[in-house]
Design a protein around this motif. Structure first.
Motif, PDB file in Angstrom:
ATOM      1  N   LYS A   5     -34.872 -92.777  15.204  1.00  0.00           N
ATOM      2  CA  LYS A   5     -34.150 -93.772  16.013  1.00  0.00           C
ATOM      3  C   LYS A   5     -34.119 -95.151  15.352  1.00  0.00           C
ATOM      4  CE  LYS A   5     -34.992 -91.413  20.352  1.00  0.00           C
ATOM      5  NZ  LYS A   5     -35.481 -91.468  21.692  1.00  0.00           N
ATOM      6  N   LYS A   6     -34.104 -95.159  14.019  1.00  0.00           N
ATOM      7  CA  LYS A   6     -34.023 -96.414  13.274  1.00  0.00           C
ATOM      8  C   LYS A   6     -32.836 -96.425  12.318  1.00  0.00           C
ATOM      9  CE  LYS A   6     -38.957 -97.426  13.389  1.00  0.00           C
ATOM     10  NZ  LYS A   6     -39.617 -96.772  14.355  1.00  0.00           N
ATOM     11  N   GLY A   7     -32.041 -95.345  12.338  1.00  0.00           N
ATOM     12  CA  GLY A   7     -30.864 -95.249  11.475  1.00  0.00           C
ATOM     13  C   GLY A   7     -31.155 -94.779  10.057  1.00  0.00           C
ATOM     14  N   TYR A   8     -32.408 -94.452   9.761  1.00  0.00           N
ATOM     15  CA  TYR A   8     -32.752 -94.033   8.403  1.00  0.00           C
ATOM     16  C   TYR A   8     -32.048 -92.733   7.999  1.00  0.00           C
ATOM     17  CZ  TYR A   8     -36.695 -97.353   8.710  1.00  0.00           C
ATOM     18  OH  TYR A   8     -37.480 -98.455   8.857  1.00  0.00           O
TER      19      TYR A   8
ATOM     20  N   TRP B 182     -27.649 -83.558  16.196  1.00  0.00           N
ATOM     21  CA  TRP B 182     -26.190 -83.551  16.128  1.00  0.00           C
ATOM     22  C   TRP B 182     -25.606 -84.944  16.327  1.00  0.00           C
ATOM     23  CZ3 TRP B 182     -23.733 -84.765  20.659  1.00  0.00           C
ATOM     24  CH2 TRP B 182     -24.226 -84.310  21.870  1.00  0.00           C
ATOM     25  N   LYS B 183     -26.323 -85.812  17.019  1.00  0.00           N
ATOM     26  CA  LYS B 183     -25.841 -87.198  17.121  1.00  0.00           C
ATOM     27  C   LYS B 183     -25.898 -87.889  15.759  1.00  0.00           C
ATOM     28  CE  LYS B 183     -26.353 -88.225  21.988  1.00  0.00           C
ATOM     29  NZ  LYS B 183     -26.906 -89.111  23.002  1.00  0.00           N
ATOM     30  N   VAL B 184     -26.945 -87.598  14.984  1.00  0.00           N
ATOM     31  CA  VAL B 184     -27.044 -88.151  13.630  1.00  0.00           C
ATOM     32  C   VAL B 184     -25.901 -87.630  12.767  1.00  0.00           C
ATOM     33  CG1 VAL B 184     -28.420 -88.080  11.494  1.00  0.00           C
ATOM     34  CG2 VAL B 184     -29.523 -88.642  13.653  1.00  0.00           C
ATOM     35  N   ALA B 185     -25.607 -86.333  12.873  1.00  0.00           N
ATOM     36  CA  ALA B 185     -24.497 -85.766  12.107  1.00  0.00           C
ATOM     37  C   ALA B 185     -23.182 -86.469  12.463  1.00  0.00           C
ATOM     38  CB  ALA B 185     -24.382 -84.261  12.357  1.00  0.00           C
ATOM     39  N   GLU B 186     -22.946 -86.681  13.742  1.00  0.00           N
ATOM     40  CA  GLU B 186     -21.714 -87.352  14.169  1.00  0.00           C
ATOM     41  C   GLU B 186     -21.671 -88.800  13.678  1.00  0.00           C
ATOM     42  OE1 GLU B 186     -21.475 -86.688  18.416  1.00  0.00           O
ATOM     43  OE2 GLU B 186     -20.875 -84.587  18.130  1.00  0.00           O
ATOM     44  N   LYS B 187     -22.782 -89.509  13.749  1.00  0.00           N
ATOM     45  CA  LYS B 187     -22.834 -90.891  13.243  1.00  0.00           C
ATOM     46  C   LYS B 187     -22.603 -90.942  11.741  1.00  0.00           C
ATOM     47  CE  LYS B 187     -25.981 -92.643  16.760  1.00  0.00           C
ATOM     48  NZ  LYS B 187     -27.368 -93.006  17.058  1.00  0.00           N
ATOM     49  N   SER B 188     -22.906 -89.836  11.058  1.00  0.00           N
ATOM     50  CA  SER B 188     -22.733 -89.761   9.607  1.00  0.00           C
ATOM     51  C   SER B 188     -21.335 -89.314   9.195  1.00  0.00           C
ATOM     52  CB  SER B 188     -23.772 -88.803   9.011  1.00  0.00           C
ATOM     53  OG  SER B 188     -25.071 -89.232   9.312  1.00  0.00           O
TER      54      SER B 188
ATOM     55  N   ILE C 182     -26.109 -76.939  13.813  1.00  0.00           N
ATOM     56  CA  ILE C 182     -27.177 -77.590  14.570  1.00  0.00           C
ATOM     57  C   ILE C 182     -27.260 -76.959  15.950  1.00  0.00           C
ATOM     58  CG2 ILE C 182     -28.027 -79.800  15.451  1.00  0.00           C
ATOM     59  CD1 ILE C 182     -26.135 -81.147  13.321  1.00  0.00           C
ATOM     60  N   LEU C 183     -28.473 -76.617  16.337  1.00  0.00           N
ATOM     61  CA  LEU C 183     -28.668 -76.105  17.694  1.00  0.00           C
ATOM     62  C   LEU C 183     -28.109 -77.104  18.700  1.00  0.00           C
ATOM     63  CD1 LEU C 183     -32.296 -74.694  17.577  1.00  0.00           C
ATOM     64  CD2 LEU C 183     -30.269 -73.439  18.317  1.00  0.00           C
ATOM     65  N   ASP C 184     -27.358 -76.611  19.665  1.00  0.00           N
ATOM     66  CA  ASP C 184     -26.782 -77.480  20.683  1.00  0.00           C
ATOM     67  C   ASP C 184     -27.872 -78.268  21.422  1.00  0.00           C
ATOM     68  OD1 ASP C 184     -24.341 -78.303  22.209  1.00  0.00           O
ATOM     69  OD2 ASP C 184     -25.483 -77.416  23.860  1.00  0.00           O
ATOM     70  N   ALA C 185     -29.030 -77.661  21.600  1.00  0.00           N
ATOM     71  CA  ALA C 185     -30.134 -78.318  22.305  1.00  0.00           C
ATOM     72  C   ALA C 185     -30.781 -79.435  21.484  1.00  0.00           C
ATOM     73  CB  ALA C 185     -31.197 -77.289  22.679  1.00  0.00           C
ATOM     74  N   ASN C 186     -30.499 -79.500  20.185  1.00  0.00           N
ATOM     75  CA  ASN C 186     -31.084 -80.525  19.326  1.00  0.00           C
ATOM     76  C   ASN C 186     -30.176 -81.759  19.293  1.00  0.00           C
ATOM     77  OD1 ASN C 186     -32.402 -82.033  17.406  1.00  0.00           O
ATOM     78  ND2 ASN C 186     -32.542 -80.387  15.898  1.00  0.00           N
ATOM     79  N   THR C 187     -30.078 -82.409  20.428  1.00  0.00           N
ATOM     80  CA  THR C 187     -29.169 -83.553  20.593  1.00  0.00           C
ATOM     81  C   THR C 187     -29.389 -84.649  19.554  1.00  0.00           C
ATOM     82  OG1 THR C 187     -29.035 -83.056  22.950  1.00  0.00           O
ATOM     83  CG2 THR C 187     -28.285 -85.240  22.263  1.00  0.00           C
TER      84      THR C 187
ATOM     85  N   LEU D 204     -26.857 -71.151  21.173  1.00  0.00           N
ATOM     86  CA  LEU D 204     -25.663 -71.986  21.085  1.00  0.00           C
ATOM     87  C   LEU D 204     -25.851 -73.024  19.977  1.00  0.00           C
ATOM     88  CD1 LEU D 204     -22.871 -72.630  22.251  1.00  0.00           C
ATOM     89  CD2 LEU D 204     -23.999 -74.194  23.865  1.00  0.00           C
ATOM     90  N   TYR D 205     -24.928 -72.997  19.032  1.00  0.00           N
ATOM     91  CA  TYR D 205     -24.937 -73.921  17.898  1.00  0.00           C
ATOM     92  C   TYR D 205     -23.671 -74.763  17.901  1.00  0.00           C
ATOM     93  CZ  TYR D 205     -28.911 -72.323  15.067  1.00  0.00           C
ATOM     94  OH  TYR D 205     -30.163 -72.046  14.582  1.00  0.00           O
ATOM     95  N   ARG D 206     -23.771 -75.901  17.285  1.00  0.00           N
ATOM     96  CA  ARG D 206     -22.630 -76.753  16.990  1.00  0.00           C
ATOM     97  C   ARG D 206     -22.367 -76.658  15.493  1.00  0.00           C
ATOM     98  NH1 ARG D 206     -21.700 -81.712  20.139  1.00  0.00           N
ATOM     99  NH2 ARG D 206     -22.378 -81.255  22.245  1.00  0.00           N
TER     100      ARG D 206
END
Length: 177
Positions: free
Chosen positions: A103-106, A139-145, A131-136, A165-167
């Motif tokens: 949660k620091k953007g690294y 997947w948020k890091v992937a989207e930010k990237s 990415i597992l759908d449950a691993n929010t 369930l995977y994304r």
């Protein structure tokens, strides 16, 4: 390999990193990427394989892990690299970061640098993320990237015990955008 960003160094994996990764896994937070609390029992074999694969430098062979270091303190904080998905014939990104550094953007910074390197280094037009759908957080890091969601579906990764369930995400090289 050696990359620098504003706050990070991303370098090829080396002996000694396995000890730090094993320590990071003790809180259980890296089990989804294969580093369980018992990884100290097999981590020496893993580092030998990782060093060999890094030296071969072929992202379609298996995986190429790199080490992420915080410039300011020179601490190893995680890993970013590529992995080959034989079942879909695609190269994917893989990453993890130790709990105190989240949660620091690294990781977004590390992924952005690695993706740029990846497309310059290898003859690949895209890189995926599964990415597992449950691993929010992941997947948020992937989207930010800059990874784009292409589908959600039930999937059983090679080390998974059951289908879940995977994304599925993708990012394409500049010439393919």
């Amino acid at each position: 390999m050696w990359l620098e960003t504003n706050r990070l160094i991303i370098r090829s994996i080396q002996r000694g990193d396995e000890i730090i990764f094993s320590g990071m896994s003790q809180d259980g937070s890296l089990s989804q990427v294969g580093f369980d609390a018992n990884c100290s029992e097999w981590i020496n074999d893993w580092i030998e394989e990782a060093l060999k694969l890094t030296n071969n430098d072929n992202p379609r062979e298996n995986y190429i892990p790199c080490t992420v270091i915080l410039k300011e303190t020179e601490e190893v904080i995680g890993s970013v690299g590529s992995t080959y998905y034989e079942d879909v014939d695609k190269v994917g990104i893989c990453y993890f970061i130790g709990t105190p550094f989240r949660k620091k953007g690294y990781m977004t910074e590390a992924i952005n640098a690695y993706v740029q390197f990846f497309f310059k280094q290898y003859s690949e037009s895209e890189i995926i993320a599964t990415i597992l759908d449950a691993n929010t957080p992941s997947w948020k890091v992937a989207e930010k990237s800059g990874f784009n969601l292409i589908e959600k579906k039930m999937y059983k990764d090679i080390d998974d015990e059951k289908e879940e369930l995977y994304r599925f995400y993708v990012i394409r090289g500049q010439e393919d955008k």
